[in-house]
Enzyme design. Structure first.
Site, PDB file in Angstrom:
ATOM      1  N   ILE A 383       0.863  -1.184   0.000  1.00 22.47           N
ATOM      2  CA  ILE A 383       0.000   0.000   0.000  1.00 22.47           C
ATOM      3  C   ILE A 383       0.894   1.227   0.000  1.00 22.47           C
ATOM      4  O   ILE A 383       1.689   1.425   0.917  1.00 22.47           O
ATOM      5  CB  ILE A 383      -0.929   0.005   1.232  1.00 22.47           C
ATOM      6  CG1 ILE A 383      -1.810  -1.241   1.237  1.00 22.47           C
ATOM      7  CG2 ILE A 383      -1.778   1.273   1.245  1.00 22.47           C
ATOM      8  CD1 ILE A 383      -2.623  -1.404   2.507  1.00 22.47           C
ATOM      9  N   HIS A 384       0.779   2.048  -1.021  1.00 23.59           N
ATOM     10  CA  HIS A 384       1.663   3.201  -1.174  1.00 23.59           C
ATOM     11  C   HIS A 384       0.938   4.503  -0.810  1.00 23.59           C
ATOM     12  O   HIS A 384      -0.226   4.650  -1.151  1.00 23.59           O
ATOM     13  CB  HIS A 384       2.145   3.270  -2.635  1.00 23.59           C
ATOM     14  CG  HIS A 384       3.174   4.312  -2.878  1.00 23.59           C
ATOM     15  ND1 HIS A 384       4.478   4.189  -2.442  1.00 23.59           N
ATOM     16  CD2 HIS A 384       3.102   5.521  -3.504  1.00 23.59           C
ATOM     17  CE1 HIS A 384       5.164   5.256  -2.799  1.00 23.59           C
ATOM     18  NE2 HIS A 384       4.344   6.091  -3.453  1.00 23.59           N
ATOM     19  N   PRO A 385       1.541   5.425  -0.082  1.00 19.88           N
ATOM     20  CA  PRO A 385       2.911   5.373   0.431  1.00 19.88           C
ATOM     21  C   PRO A 385       2.915   5.024   1.912  1.00 19.88           C
ATOM     22  O   PRO A 385       2.519   5.847   2.752  1.00 19.88           O
ATOM     23  CB  PRO A 385       3.411   6.797   0.202  1.00 19.88           C
ATOM     24  CG  PRO A 385       2.171   7.642   0.399  1.00 19.88           C
ATOM     25  CD  PRO A 385       0.980   6.785   0.015  1.00 19.88           C
TER      26      PRO A 385
END
Length: 409
Positions: A383-385
Protein backbone atom coordinates in the site's frame (compact mmCIF):
# COMPACT_ATOMS: atom_id res chain seq x y z
CA UNK A 1 1.45 -6.67 47.56
CA UNK A 2 -2.06 -7.20 46.34
CA UNK A 3 -2.54 -10.67 44.89
CA UNK A 4 -4.97 -10.82 41.99
CA UNK A 5 -5.65 -14.57 42.05
CA UNK A 6 -8.54 -15.80 39.95
CA UNK A 7 -10.78 -18.37 41.60
CA UNK A 8 -12.55 -20.51 39.02
CA UNK A 9 -15.25 -23.02 39.86
CA UNK A 10 -17.57 -23.44 42.85
CA UNK A 11 -16.36 -20.96 45.50
CA UNK A 12 -17.47 -20.55 49.10
CA UNK A 13 -16.95 -17.46 51.24
CA UNK A 14 -16.07 -18.84 54.66
CA UNK A 15 -15.31 -15.70 56.61
CA UNK A 16 -15.94 -12.45 54.79
CA UNK A 17 -18.95 -10.20 54.66
CA UNK A 18 -21.10 -9.75 51.58
CA UNK A 19 -20.10 -6.15 50.85
CA UNK A 20 -17.27 -5.63 48.39
CA UNK A 21 -14.36 -3.52 49.60
CA UNK A 22 -14.16 -0.15 47.90
CA UNK A 23 -11.65 -0.39 45.05
CA UNK A 24 -9.05 2.30 44.42
CA UNK A 25 -10.06 4.97 41.92
CA UNK A 26 -7.65 3.58 39.30
CA UNK A 27 -9.52 0.27 39.31
CA UNK A 28 -13.03 1.66 39.28
CA UNK A 29 -13.96 0.75 35.73
CA UNK A 30 -12.32 -2.67 35.80
CA UNK A 31 -14.05 -3.62 39.04
CA UNK A 32 -17.38 -2.37 37.72
CA UNK A 33 -16.95 -4.57 34.66
CA UNK A 34 -16.12 -7.57 36.85
CA UNK A 35 -19.23 -7.03 38.97
CA UNK A 36 -21.44 -6.78 35.87
CA UNK A 37 -20.03 -10.11 34.79
CA UNK A 38 -21.17 -11.53 38.14
CA UNK A 39 -17.64 -12.15 39.35
CA UNK A 40 -17.08 -11.50 43.04
CA UNK A 41 -14.16 -9.14 43.55
CA UNK A 42 -12.07 -9.06 46.75
CA UNK A 43 -9.50 -6.31 47.27
CA UNK A 44 -7.28 -8.36 49.58
CA UNK A 45 -3.72 -9.56 50.02
CA UNK A 46 -3.91 -13.32 49.74
CA UNK A 47 -1.83 -16.41 50.40
CA UNK A 48 -2.46 -20.15 50.34
CA UNK A 49 -3.70 -22.03 53.40
CA UNK A 50 -3.82 -25.36 51.59
CA UNK A 51 -4.20 -26.55 48.01
CA UNK A 52 -7.87 -25.55 47.82
CA UNK A 53 -7.99 -22.51 50.12
CA UNK A 54 -6.51 -19.02 50.23
CA UNK A 55 -6.68 -16.53 53.08
CA UNK A 56 -6.94 -12.85 52.24
CA UNK A 57 -6.35 -9.87 54.51
CA UNK A 58 -8.03 -6.53 53.75
CA UNK A 59 -6.52 -3.14 54.55
CA UNK A 60 -8.55 -2.99 57.77
CA UNK A 61 -7.07 -6.33 58.89
CA UNK A 62 -10.20 -8.35 58.25
CA UNK A 63 -9.49 -11.91 57.07
CA UNK A 64 -11.44 -13.77 54.40
CA UNK A 65 -11.12 -17.47 53.58
CA UNK A 66 -11.89 -18.49 50.00
CA UNK A 67 -11.98 -22.05 48.71
CA UNK A 68 -12.28 -23.17 45.09
CA UNK A 69 -12.20 -26.23 42.90
CA UNK A 70 -9.68 -24.54 40.60
CA UNK A 71 -7.26 -21.71 41.39
CA UNK A 72 -5.42 -19.53 38.86
CA UNK A 73 -2.35 -17.58 39.95
CA UNK A 74 -1.86 -14.44 37.86
CA UNK A 75 0.03 -12.14 40.20
CA UNK A 76 2.60 -10.89 37.67
CA UNK A 77 5.84 -9.28 38.71
CA UNK A 78 7.39 -6.06 39.90
CA UNK A 79 10.62 -4.20 39.11
CA UNK A 80 13.70 -5.54 40.88
CA UNK A 81 15.82 -3.35 43.14
CA UNK A 82 19.55 -4.20 43.11
CA UNK A 83 19.77 -4.58 46.88
CA UNK A 84 23.51 -5.40 46.71
CA UNK A 85 24.22 -1.80 45.67
CA UNK A 86 24.63 0.66 48.52
CA UNK A 87 21.85 3.27 48.52
CA UNK A 88 19.87 1.65 45.69
CA UNK A 89 16.70 1.17 47.70
CA UNK A 90 16.97 4.38 49.70
CA UNK A 91 17.56 6.76 46.81
CA UNK A 92 16.45 5.03 43.61
CA UNK A 93 13.09 4.57 41.94
CA UNK A 94 11.73 2.10 39.35
CA UNK A 95 9.45 2.31 36.34
CA UNK A 96 6.51 1.78 38.73
CA UNK A 97 7.36 5.04 40.49
CA UNK A 98 8.26 7.44 37.71
CA UNK A 99 4.66 8.13 36.67
CA UNK A 100 3.73 9.03 40.26
CA UNK A 101 6.39 11.71 40.65
CA UNK A 102 4.91 15.10 41.53
CA UNK A 103 7.94 16.95 40.16
CA UNK A 104 10.16 16.52 37.12
CA UNK A 105 12.81 13.80 37.62
CA UNK A 106 15.37 16.22 36.21
CA UNK A 107 18.75 14.84 35.21
CA UNK A 108 18.16 11.09 35.25
CA UNK A 109 20.37 8.00 35.25
CA UNK A 110 18.58 4.89 33.97
CA UNK A 111 20.40 1.73 35.02
CA UNK A 112 19.70 -1.24 32.76
CA UNK A 113 19.29 -2.04 29.08
CA UNK A 114 15.94 -3.84 28.94
CA UNK A 115 13.02 -2.56 26.87
CA UNK A 116 11.70 -0.89 30.04
CA UNK A 117 15.00 0.94 30.51
CA UNK A 118 15.20 2.14 26.92
CA UNK A 119 11.53 3.12 26.72
CA UNK A 120 11.80 5.20 29.91
CA UNK A 121 15.04 6.81 28.77
CA UNK A 122 13.50 7.54 25.38
CA UNK A 123 10.50 9.46 26.67
CA UNK A 124 12.57 11.29 29.29
CA UNK A 125 14.90 12.52 26.56
CA UNK A 126 11.83 13.42 24.49
CA UNK A 127 10.63 15.60 27.35
CA UNK A 128 13.89 17.51 27.15
CA UNK A 129 15.52 15.97 30.23
CA UNK A 130 19.21 15.15 30.49
CA UNK A 131 19.11 11.33 30.40
CA UNK A 132 21.88 8.75 30.66
CA UNK A 133 21.55 4.97 30.29
CA UNK A 134 24.08 2.72 32.03
CA UNK A 135 24.53 -0.63 30.27
CA UNK A 136 26.53 -3.44 31.85
CA UNK A 137 26.73 -5.68 28.77
CA UNK A 138 24.33 -5.53 25.79
CA UNK A 139 21.08 -3.67 25.11
CA UNK A 140 17.78 -5.54 24.69
CA UNK A 141 19.07 -8.98 25.63
CA UNK A 142 16.97 -11.65 23.92
CA UNK A 143 16.17 -9.41 20.95
CA UNK A 144 17.98 -9.31 17.61
CA UNK A 145 21.27 -7.58 18.38
CA UNK A 146 21.65 -5.77 15.05
CA UNK A 147 18.24 -4.20 15.63
CA UNK A 148 19.14 -3.42 19.24
CA UNK A 149 22.25 -1.55 18.12
CA UNK A 150 20.21 0.52 15.67
CA UNK A 151 17.73 1.36 18.44
CA UNK A 152 20.44 2.70 20.75
CA UNK A 153 22.23 4.50 17.89
CA UNK A 154 19.05 6.40 17.09
CA UNK A 155 18.46 7.21 20.75
CA UNK A 156 22.02 8.55 21.01
CA UNK A 157 21.44 10.72 17.94
CA UNK A 158 18.39 12.20 19.70
CA UNK A 159 20.36 13.12 22.82
CA UNK A 160 20.29 10.10 25.14
CA UNK A 161 23.74 9.41 26.62
CA UNK A 162 25.02 5.86 27.07
CA UNK A 163 27.57 4.55 29.56
CA UNK A 164 28.53 1.13 28.20
CA UNK A 165 30.31 -1.62 30.08
CA UNK A 166 29.66 0.02 33.43
CA UNK A 167 28.02 -1.18 36.64
CA UNK A 168 27.02 1.00 39.64
CA UNK A 169 28.40 0.28 43.09
CA UNK A 170 27.03 3.07 45.30
CA UNK A 171 24.43 5.85 45.46
CA UNK A 172 24.70 8.64 48.04
CA UNK A 173 22.74 11.81 48.74
CA UNK A 174 24.83 14.97 48.61
CA UNK A 175 24.15 17.97 50.89
CA UNK A 176 22.64 19.85 47.92
CA UNK A 177 20.10 17.05 47.43
CA UNK A 178 21.63 15.59 44.29
CA UNK A 179 22.49 11.90 44.03
CA UNK A 180 26.12 10.97 43.61
CA UNK A 181 26.49 7.67 41.77
CA UNK A 182 29.73 5.69 41.77
CA UNK A 183 30.30 3.05 39.12
CA UNK A 184 33.00 0.77 37.77
CA UNK A 185 34.12 0.71 34.15
CA UNK A 186 34.31 -3.04 33.52
CA UNK A 187 36.76 -2.58 30.63
CA UNK A 188 39.38 -0.52 32.44
CA UNK A 189 38.52 -1.55 35.98
CA UNK A 190 38.56 2.12 36.99
CA UNK A 191 36.02 3.80 39.24
CA UNK A 192 34.08 6.85 38.11
CA UNK A 193 31.19 8.93 39.44
CA UNK A 194 28.54 11.45 38.42
CA UNK A 195 25.66 13.42 39.90
CA UNK A 196 21.99 13.09 39.01
CA UNK A 197 18.61 14.21 40.30
CA UNK A 198 17.02 10.78 39.81
CA UNK A 199 18.30 7.21 39.54
CA UNK A 200 15.86 4.81 37.89
CA UNK A 201 16.55 1.08 38.26
CA UNK A 202 15.46 -1.02 35.28
CA UNK A 203 17.48 -4.13 35.96
CA UNK A 204 14.77 -6.77 35.61
CA UNK A 205 11.61 -7.91 37.30
CA UNK A 206 10.78 -10.43 40.01
CA UNK A 207 7.60 -12.54 40.19
CA UNK A 208 5.07 -11.88 42.95
CA UNK A 209 5.35 -15.32 44.52
CA UNK A 210 7.28 -14.92 47.77
CA UNK A 211 4.28 -14.06 49.96
CA UNK A 212 1.81 -16.51 48.38
CA UNK A 213 2.74 -19.37 50.74
CA UNK A 214 2.99 -21.68 47.73
CA UNK A 215 4.65 -24.35 49.83
CA UNK A 216 1.40 -24.80 51.78
CA UNK A 217 -0.33 -25.75 48.53
CA UNK A 218 2.56 -27.87 47.25
CA UNK A 219 3.18 -25.61 44.21
CA UNK A 220 6.75 -25.93 42.92
CA UNK A 221 8.85 -22.96 41.84
CA UNK A 222 12.23 -22.50 40.21
CA UNK A 223 14.47 -21.82 43.23
CA UNK A 224 16.59 -19.35 41.26
CA UNK A 225 13.92 -17.25 39.55
CA UNK A 226 11.11 -17.91 42.05
CA UNK A 227 8.80 -18.37 39.07
CA UNK A 228 6.16 -21.10 39.15
CA UNK A 229 6.85 -24.24 37.12
CA UNK A 230 4.06 -25.00 34.64
CA UNK A 231 3.37 -27.37 31.75
CA UNK A 232 1.84 -26.66 28.32
CA UNK A 233 -1.62 -26.52 29.93
CA UNK A 234 -0.47 -23.80 32.40
CA UNK A 235 -0.82 -26.44 35.14
CA UNK A 236 1.46 -26.28 38.18
CA UNK A 237 2.69 -29.24 40.21
CA UNK A 238 -0.84 -29.37 41.69
CA UNK A 239 -3.33 -30.43 38.97
CA UNK A 240 -6.08 -27.95 39.88
CA UNK A 241 -3.78 -24.94 40.41
CA UNK A 242 -2.66 -22.97 37.35
CA UNK A 243 -0.26 -20.08 36.72
CA UNK A 244 -0.27 -17.66 33.80
CA UNK A 245 1.71 -14.63 32.73
CA UNK A 246 4.93 -13.23 34.16
CA UNK A 247 4.67 -15.36 37.28
CA UNK A 248 5.09 -18.60 35.27
CA UNK A 249 8.48 -19.99 34.30
CA UNK A 250 9.43 -19.74 30.62
CA UNK A 251 6.61 -17.43 29.59
CA UNK A 252 7.08 -14.13 27.72
CA UNK A 253 6.69 -11.15 30.05
CA UNK A 254 4.02 -9.58 27.87
CA UNK A 255 0.53 -8.58 29.02
CA UNK A 256 -1.32 -9.59 25.80
CA UNK A 257 0.29 -13.04 25.99
CA UNK A 258 -0.95 -13.53 29.54
CA UNK A 259 -4.44 -12.33 28.60
CA UNK A 260 -4.72 -14.83 25.77
CA UNK A 261 -3.33 -17.65 27.93
CA UNK A 262 -5.93 -16.79 30.57
CA UNK A 263 -8.80 -16.79 28.08
CA UNK A 264 -7.79 -20.17 26.68
CA UNK A 265 -7.41 -21.61 30.18
CA UNK A 266 -10.88 -20.36 31.16
CA UNK A 267 -12.35 -21.95 28.02
CA UNK A 268 -10.68 -25.28 28.85
CA UNK A 269 -11.90 -25.20 32.45
CA UNK A 270 -15.44 -24.49 31.25
CA UNK A 271 -15.29 -27.30 28.70
CA UNK A 272 -15.66 -24.94 25.74
CA UNK A 273 -12.35 -25.76 24.09
CA UNK A 274 -9.22 -27.87 24.36
CA UNK A 275 -6.92 -25.29 22.75
CA UNK A 276 -3.68 -24.43 24.55
CA UNK A 277 -1.57 -21.30 24.24
CA UNK A 278 0.95 -21.28 21.41
CA UNK A 279 4.01 -19.32 22.53
CA UNK A 280 5.76 -19.45 19.15
CA UNK A 281 5.84 -16.34 16.95
CA UNK A 282 4.47 -13.98 19.59
CA UNK A 283 4.80 -10.41 18.22
CA UNK A 284 5.94 -7.49 20.33
CA UNK A 285 7.21 -3.94 20.02
CA UNK A 286 9.73 -1.89 21.95
CA UNK A 287 8.33 1.64 22.15
CA UNK A 288 11.58 3.54 21.97
CA UNK A 289 11.74 6.89 20.09
CA UNK A 290 12.19 4.85 16.92
CA UNK A 291 9.89 1.86 17.46
CA UNK A 292 11.23 -1.67 17.06
CA UNK A 293 8.67 -4.36 16.24
CA UNK A 294 9.48 -8.03 15.84
CA UNK A 295 7.90 -11.45 15.51
CA UNK A 296 9.57 -14.83 15.30
CA UNK A 297 13.28 -15.65 15.51
CA UNK A 298 16.14 -13.19 15.67
CA UNK A 299 18.91 -13.62 13.14
CA UNK A 300 21.13 -15.09 15.88
CA UNK A 301 18.46 -17.60 16.92
CA UNK A 302 17.77 -18.64 13.32
CA UNK A 303 21.46 -19.28 12.64
CA UNK A 304 21.88 -21.19 15.91
CA UNK A 305 18.82 -23.35 15.17
CA UNK A 306 19.24 -23.99 11.44
CA UNK A 307 22.86 -23.17 10.62
CA UNK A 308 24.12 -20.11 8.73
CA UNK A 309 24.17 -21.93 5.40
CA UNK A 310 20.43 -22.64 5.68
CA UNK A 311 19.33 -19.08 6.56
CA UNK A 312 18.67 -16.21 4.15
CA UNK A 313 18.21 -12.65 5.43
CA UNK A 314 16.56 -10.00 3.26
CA UNK A 315 16.98 -6.42 4.41
CA UNK A 316 16.58 -2.75 3.55
CA UNK A 317 17.32 0.70 4.88
CA UNK A 318 14.36 2.89 3.95
CA UNK A 319 13.13 6.46 4.47
CA UNK A 320 9.57 6.97 5.73
CA UNK A 321 7.56 9.59 3.87
CA UNK A 322 6.99 11.58 7.08
CA UNK A 323 10.77 11.68 7.65
CA UNK A 324 11.34 12.95 4.11
CA UNK A 325 8.88 15.84 4.43
CA UNK A 326 10.27 16.88 7.82
CA UNK A 327 13.88 16.26 6.72
CA UNK A 328 14.46 13.95 9.67
CA UNK A 329 17.38 11.53 9.96
CA UNK A 330 16.23 8.09 8.77
CA UNK A 331 19.60 6.32 8.78
CA UNK A 332 18.41 3.80 11.39
CA UNK A 333 15.07 2.97 9.72
CA UNK A 334 15.66 -0.65 8.80
CA UNK A 335 13.79 -3.87 8.04
CA UNK A 336 14.99 -7.43 7.84
CA UNK A 337 13.20 -10.67 7.15
CA UNK A 338 14.87 -13.87 8.35
CA UNK A 339 13.96 -16.87 6.17
CA UNK A 340 14.94 -20.44 5.51
CA UNK A 341 17.10 -20.56 2.41
CA UNK A 342 15.36 -23.60 0.94
CA UNK A 343 12.36 -22.68 -1.30
CA UNK A 344 9.69 -21.48 -0.72
CA UNK A 345 11.75 -19.86 2.06
CA UNK A 346 9.59 -20.03 5.18
CA UNK A 347 9.69 -16.75 7.11
CA UNK A 348 11.32 -17.38 10.49
CA UNK A 349 11.30 -13.81 11.77
CA UNK A 350 10.51 -10.22 10.86
CA UNK A 351 12.22 -7.20 12.39
CA UNK A 352 11.02 -3.66 11.71
CA UNK A 353 12.57 -0.45 12.96
CA UNK A 354 10.68 2.72 12.16
CA UNK A 355 7.55 4.77 12.87
CA UNK A 356 4.44 2.79 13.87
CA UNK A 357 6.43 -0.43 14.06
CA UNK A 358 3.80 -1.95 16.33
CA UNK A 359 1.06 -1.44 13.75
CA UNK A 360 3.19 -2.89 10.95
CA UNK A 361 4.32 -5.90 12.98
CA UNK A 362 0.78 -6.69 14.15
CA UNK A 363 -0.37 -7.10 10.55
CA UNK A 364 2.50 -9.24 9.32
CA UNK A 365 2.41 -11.36 12.51
CA UNK A 366 -0.78 -13.05 11.29
CA UNK A 367 0.87 -14.16 8.07
CA UNK A 368 3.95 -15.45 9.86
CA UNK A 369 1.76 -17.25 12.40
CA UNK A 370 0.03 -18.94 9.47
CA UNK A 371 3.34 -20.10 8.01
CA UNK A 372 3.97 -17.44 5.37
CA UNK A 373 6.89 -17.87 3.00
CA UNK A 374 9.14 -15.24 1.46
CA UNK A 375 7.55 -16.02 -1.92
CA UNK A 376 4.07 -15.24 -0.54
CA UNK A 377 5.22 -11.98 1.03
CA UNK A 378 6.76 -10.90 -2.29
CA UNK A 379 3.42 -11.61 -3.99
CA UNK A 380 1.66 -9.29 -1.55
CA UNK A 381 0.78 -5.91 -3.05
CA UNK A 382 2.08 -3.03 -0.97
CA UNK A 383 0.00 0.00 0.00
CA UNK A 384 1.66 3.20 -1.17
CA UNK A 385 2.91 5.37 0.43
CA UNK A 386 3.37 3.39 3.67
CA UNK A 387 6.29 2.09 5.64
CA UNK A 388 4.70 -1.35 5.70
CA UNK A 389 4.97 -1.68 1.92
CA UNK A 390 8.75 -1.80 2.30
CA UNK A 391 8.37 -5.28 3.82
CA UNK A 392 6.80 -6.51 0.58
CA UNK A 393 9.72 -5.03 -1.39
CA UNK A 394 12.61 -6.78 0.38
CA UNK A 395 14.68 -8.05 -2.56
CA UNK A 396 18.28 -7.73 -1.39
CA UNK A 397 19.82 -10.46 0.74
CA UNK A 398 22.71 -10.00 3.12
CA UNK A 399 24.46 -12.86 1.35
CA UNK A 400 24.54 -10.88 -1.89
CA UNK A 401 26.59 -8.08 -0.36
CA UNK A 402 24.61 -5.46 -2.30
CA UNK A 403 23.71 -2.08 -0.81
CA UNK A 404 20.26 -2.48 0.82
CA UNK A 405 19.45 1.24 0.87
CA UNK A 406 16.13 2.06 -0.80
CA UNK A 407 16.80 4.82 -3.33
CA UNK A 408 13.35 5.47 -4.81
CA UNK A 409 9.64 4.96 -4.31
Amino acid sequence: MEVQASLVGRMSNQGGGEALPKAPRTRHYRVAFIIRRKVKYFNIKAGFVNEHTVCGVAKDGKETLLSAEHIVIATGGRPRYPTHIEGALEYGITSDDIFWLKESPGKTLVVGASYVALECAGFLTGLGLDTTVMIRSIPLRGFDQQMSSLVTEYMASQGTRFLRGCTPSRVRRRPDGQLQVTWEDLTSGKEDMGTFNTVLWATGRIPETRSLNLEKAGVNVNPNSQKILVDAQETTSIPHIYAIGDVAEGRPELTPTAIMAGKLLAQRLCGQSSDVMDYDNVPTTVFTPLEYGCVGLSEEEAVARHGEEHVEVYHAYYKPLEFTVAERDASQCYIKMVCLRKPPQLVLGLHFLGPNAGEVTQGFALGIKCGASYVQVMRTVGIHPTCAEEVAKLRISKRSGLDPTVTGC
